[in-house]
Design a protein around this motif. Structure first.
Motif, PDB file in Angstrom:
ATOM      1  N   GLU A 227       0.823  -1.217   0.000  1.00 18.74           N
ATOM      2  CA  GLU A 227       0.000   0.000   0.000  1.00 18.74           C
ATOM      3  C   GLU A 227       0.857   1.268   0.000  1.00 18.74           C
ATOM      4  OE1 GLU A 227      -4.082  -1.694   2.009  1.00 18.74           O
ATOM      5  OE2 GLU A 227      -2.663  -0.655   3.303  1.00 18.74           O
ATOM      6  N   ILE A 228       1.997   1.190   0.652  1.00 19.17           N
ATOM      7  CA  ILE A 228       2.871   2.367   0.670  1.00 19.17           C
ATOM      8  C   ILE A 228       3.415   2.649  -0.725  1.00 19.17           C
ATOM      9  CG2 ILE A 228       5.156   3.175   1.435  1.00 19.17           C
ATOM     10  CD1 ILE A 228       4.511   1.871   4.157  1.00 19.17           C
ATOM     11  N   LEU A 229       3.755   1.580  -1.423  1.00 16.34           N
ATOM     12  CA  LEU A 229       4.451   1.781  -2.697  1.00 16.34           C
ATOM     13  C   LEU A 229       3.543   1.757  -3.922  1.00 16.34           C
ATOM     14  CD1 LEU A 229       7.597  -0.291  -1.883  1.00 16.34           C
ATOM     15  CD2 LEU A 229       7.424   2.186  -2.094  1.00 16.34           C
ATOM     16  N   ASP A 230       2.315   1.389  -3.713  1.00 17.86           N
ATOM     17  CA  ASP A 230       1.405   1.340  -4.849  1.00 17.86           C
ATOM     18  C   ASP A 230       0.877   2.742  -5.139  1.00 17.86           C
ATOM     19  OD1 ASP A 230      -0.575   1.024  -6.665  1.00 17.86           O
ATOM     20  OD2 ASP A 230      -1.527  -0.679  -5.656  1.00 17.86           O
ATOM     21  N   GLU A 231       1.179   3.216  -6.307  1.00 11.82           N
ATOM     22  CA  GLU A 231       0.850   4.609  -6.603  1.00 11.82           C
ATOM     23  C   GLU A 231      -0.652   4.886  -6.603  1.00 11.82           C
ATOM     24  OE1 GLU A 231       1.438   6.307 -10.808  1.00 11.82           O
ATOM     25  OE2 GLU A 231       2.131   4.255 -10.960  1.00 11.82           O
ATOM     26  N   GLY A 232      -1.456   3.842  -6.809  1.00 12.07           N
ATOM     27  CA  GLY A 232      -2.899   4.070  -6.846  1.00 12.07           C
ATOM     28  C   GLY A 232      -3.542   4.060  -5.462  1.00 12.07           C
ATOM     29  N   ASN A 233      -2.767   3.731  -4.459  1.00 15.02           N
ATOM     30  CA  ASN A 233      -3.382   3.574  -3.137  1.00 15.02           C
ATOM     31  C   ASN A 233      -3.491   4.896  -2.398  1.00 15.02           C
ATOM     32  OD1 ASN A 233      -3.710   2.838  -0.245  1.00 15.02           O
ATOM     33  ND2 ASN A 233      -3.674   0.792  -1.150  1.00 15.02           N
ATOM     34  N   PRO A 234      -4.699   5.220  -1.966  1.00 24.48           N
ATOM     35  CA  PRO A 234      -4.892   6.524  -1.335  1.00 24.48           C
ATOM     36  C   PRO A 234      -4.442   6.575   0.122  1.00 24.48           C
ATOM     37  CG  PRO A 234      -6.962   5.323  -1.436  1.00 24.48           C
ATOM     38  CD  PRO A 234      -5.927   4.449  -2.060  1.00 24.48           C
ATOM     39  N   LYS A 235      -4.178   5.412   0.739  1.00 20.45           N
ATOM     40  CA  LYS A 235      -3.801   5.421   2.157  1.00 20.45           C
ATOM     41  C   LYS A 235      -2.458   6.101   2.340  1.00 20.45           C
ATOM     42  CE  LYS A 235      -6.149   1.399   3.986  1.00 20.45           C
ATOM     43  NZ  LYS A 235      -5.953   0.048   4.501  1.00 20.45           N
ATOM     44  N   CYS A 236      -2.337   6.817   3.430  1.00 22.98           N
ATOM     45  CA  CYS A 236      -1.115   7.564   3.658  1.00 22.98           C
ATOM     46  C   CYS A 236      -0.491   7.120   4.987  1.00 22.98           C
ATOM     47  CB  CYS A 236      -1.456   9.052   3.691  1.00 22.98           C
ATOM     48  SG  CYS A 236      -0.031  10.084   3.506  1.00 22.98           S
ATOM     49  N   TYR A 237       0.543   6.341   4.910  1.00 20.62           N
ATOM     50  CA  TYR A 237       1.212   5.860   6.119  1.00 20.62           C
ATOM     51  C   TYR A 237       2.413   6.741   6.444  1.00 20.62           C
ATOM     52  CZ  TYR A 237      -1.317   1.462   5.415  1.00 20.62           C
ATOM     53  OH  TYR A 237      -2.281   0.504   5.257  1.00 20.62           O
ATOM     54  N   PRO A 238       2.738   6.884   7.732  1.00 24.36           N
ATOM     55  CA  PRO A 238       3.937   7.661   8.077  1.00 24.36           C
ATOM     56  C   PRO A 238       5.189   7.183   7.333  1.00 24.36           C
ATOM     57  CG  PRO A 238       2.637   7.269  10.046  1.00 24.36           C
ATOM     58  CD  PRO A 238       1.973   6.493   8.946  1.00 24.36           C
ATOM     59  N   ALA A 239       5.376   5.862   7.233  1.00 25.59           N
ATOM     60  CA  ALA A 239       6.577   5.367   6.540  1.00 25.59           C
ATOM     61  C   ALA A 239       6.587   5.786   5.074  1.00 25.59           C
ATOM     62  CB  ALA A 239       6.658   3.846   6.649  1.00 25.59           C
ATOM     63  N   GLY A 240       5.402   5.926   4.503  1.00 30.21           N
ATOM     64  CA  GLY A 240       5.314   6.346   3.104  1.00 30.21           C
ATOM     65  C   GLY A 240       5.635   7.815   2.912  1.00 30.21           C
ATOM     66  N   LEU A 241       5.738   8.539   3.998  1.00 29.21           N
ATOM     67  CA  LEU A 241       6.064   9.966   3.908  1.00 29.21           C
ATOM     68  C   LEU A 241       7.564  10.218   4.048  1.00 29.21           C
ATOM     69  CD1 LEU A 241       3.131  11.354   6.087  1.00 29.21           C
ATOM     70  CD2 LEU A 241       3.314  11.349   3.591  1.00 29.21           C
ATOM     71  N   VAL A 242       8.306   9.154   4.257  1.00 30.26           N
ATOM     72  CA  VAL A 242       9.769   9.307   4.327  1.00 30.26           C
ATOM     73  C   VAL A 242      10.320   9.262   2.909  1.00 30.26           C
ATOM     74  CG1 VAL A 242      11.933   8.337   5.176  1.00 30.26           C
ATOM     75  CG2 VAL A 242       9.872   8.246   6.602  1.00 30.26           C
ATOM     76  N   MET A 243      10.726  10.393   2.438  1.00 34.10           N
ATOM     77  CA  MET A 243      11.156  10.509   1.050  1.00 34.10           C
ATOM     78  C   MET A 243      12.390  11.380   0.934  1.00 34.10           C
ATOM     79  SD  MET A 243       7.414  11.309  -0.379  1.00 34.10           S
ATOM     80  CE  MET A 243       7.131  12.345   1.034  1.00 34.10           C
TER      81      MET A 243
END
Ligand code: 6PG
Length: 292
Positions: A227-243
């Motif tokens: 879910e973090i890496l799938d570009e179509g997924n609208p869920k927003c996880y804290p780990a997915g915000l580390v960029m």
């Protein structure tokens, strides 16, 4: 500490340029031993790179079970001499509000498995003082971190990160106000259902590391990673915000050296069908180097 400026704002042209400079690397490992070896190799490589760039290596460690083998490996004869420990400064991305000898202390685990076994002096070990009053400990830690990187847009050269099933990393939990913190280096969190309060570095700090290394094992985390890496997924996880992004860096950093700022993830169950796609968030690409 000037760490916000280039991170979340800026005009589109600038964002575009930053995105183009960004690389993501994914590595898939067969087992935890291979994962730890890949992480240890990356640790050595990034330490050498940091020494070339700014003459010392600033690394931030995590707690949790996953990095334990990495710590053991780094202390082993195969790796110990490959890191210039005398020019290394050790920090943490988070800590429980417990004394340093407590079974749940992140410092204690890293110290027992690694720090006490390599040639590091006490002054090179910058632990979060979990035994102190939490707000004060967070503030003191923020000052200590800032003192090591006063003029740089890069915070740590390497942050070793884990991932929770709920998408947390460090102690940035979904829905917690700490995830929205944009000013402070470190804040106190009280994770629901957890025994201890915690102190964590914030996203602006993690988004200005040179390399974020995510270590993830266990098929139970597969969906979260997907879910973090799938570009179509609208869920927003804290780990997915580390960029972490490679900025047009001042002084110490050499832009020609294009090391992918990323991470190792390992989720064996995803091996057959997982094709990561890049999901731009805030106009930037996520900073993950996965190990599948
Ligand atoms: C901590 C961590 C935390 C951890 C994840 C994954 O102090 O616990 O910093 O973010 O990395 O919860 O933990 P595991 O490696 O145990 O799965």
């Amino acid at each position: 500490m000037t760490i916000i400026e280039c991170g979340l704002g800026g005009d589109n042209d600038r964002r575009e340029r930053m995105t183009q400079q960004y690389e993501v690397e994914i590595k898939v490992c067969d087992d935890e031993e291979e994962l730890a070896g890949a992480a240890a190799d990356l640790f050595v490589e990034r330490s050498e790179q940091a020494l070339r760039r700014r003459g010392r290596f600033l690394v931030a460690l995590s707690g949790g079970a996953t990095p334990r083998r990495l710590y053991e490996l780094l202390a082993s004869p195969a790796y110990c001499d490959r890191v210039d420990w005398k020019r290394t400064e050790v920090f943490w991305v988070d800590e429980r509000c417990v004394p340093p000898d407590h079974p749940d202390s992140n410092y204690r685990i890293a110290n027992e498995l690694l720090l006490s076994k390599v040639p590091l002096e006490e002054k090179q070990i910058h632990r979060i003082r979990g035994e102190e009053e939490p707000e004060l400990a967070a503030k003191v830690y923020g000052i200590e971190v800032s003192a090591y990187m006063p003029k740089s847009l890069i915070t740590f050269d390497l942050a070793v990160l884990g991932l929770g099933i709920d998408g947390h990393t460090a102690s940035l939990f979904p829905g917690d106000p700490a995830v929205s913190e944009t000013e402070k280096v470190a804040v106190v969190v009280e994770p629901r259902g957890q025994q201890h309060g915690r102190i964590t570095v914030t996203l602006p700090v993690l988004n200005h590391v040179a390399t974020a290394l995510f270590l993830v094992t266990g098929s139970e985390k597969a969906t979260t990673v997907r879910e973090i890496l799938d570009e179509g997924n609208p869920k927003c996880y804290p780990a997915g915000l580390v960029m972490p992004v490679k900025f047009p860096l001042p002084l110490a950093y050499d832009l020609d050296e294009r090391a992918p700022p990323l991470a190792v993830l390992e989720i064996t169950s995803l091996k057959t069908d997982f094709i990561p796609r890049i999901r731009p968030i805030f106009g930037r690409q996520p900073a993950w180097l996965l190990g599948f």
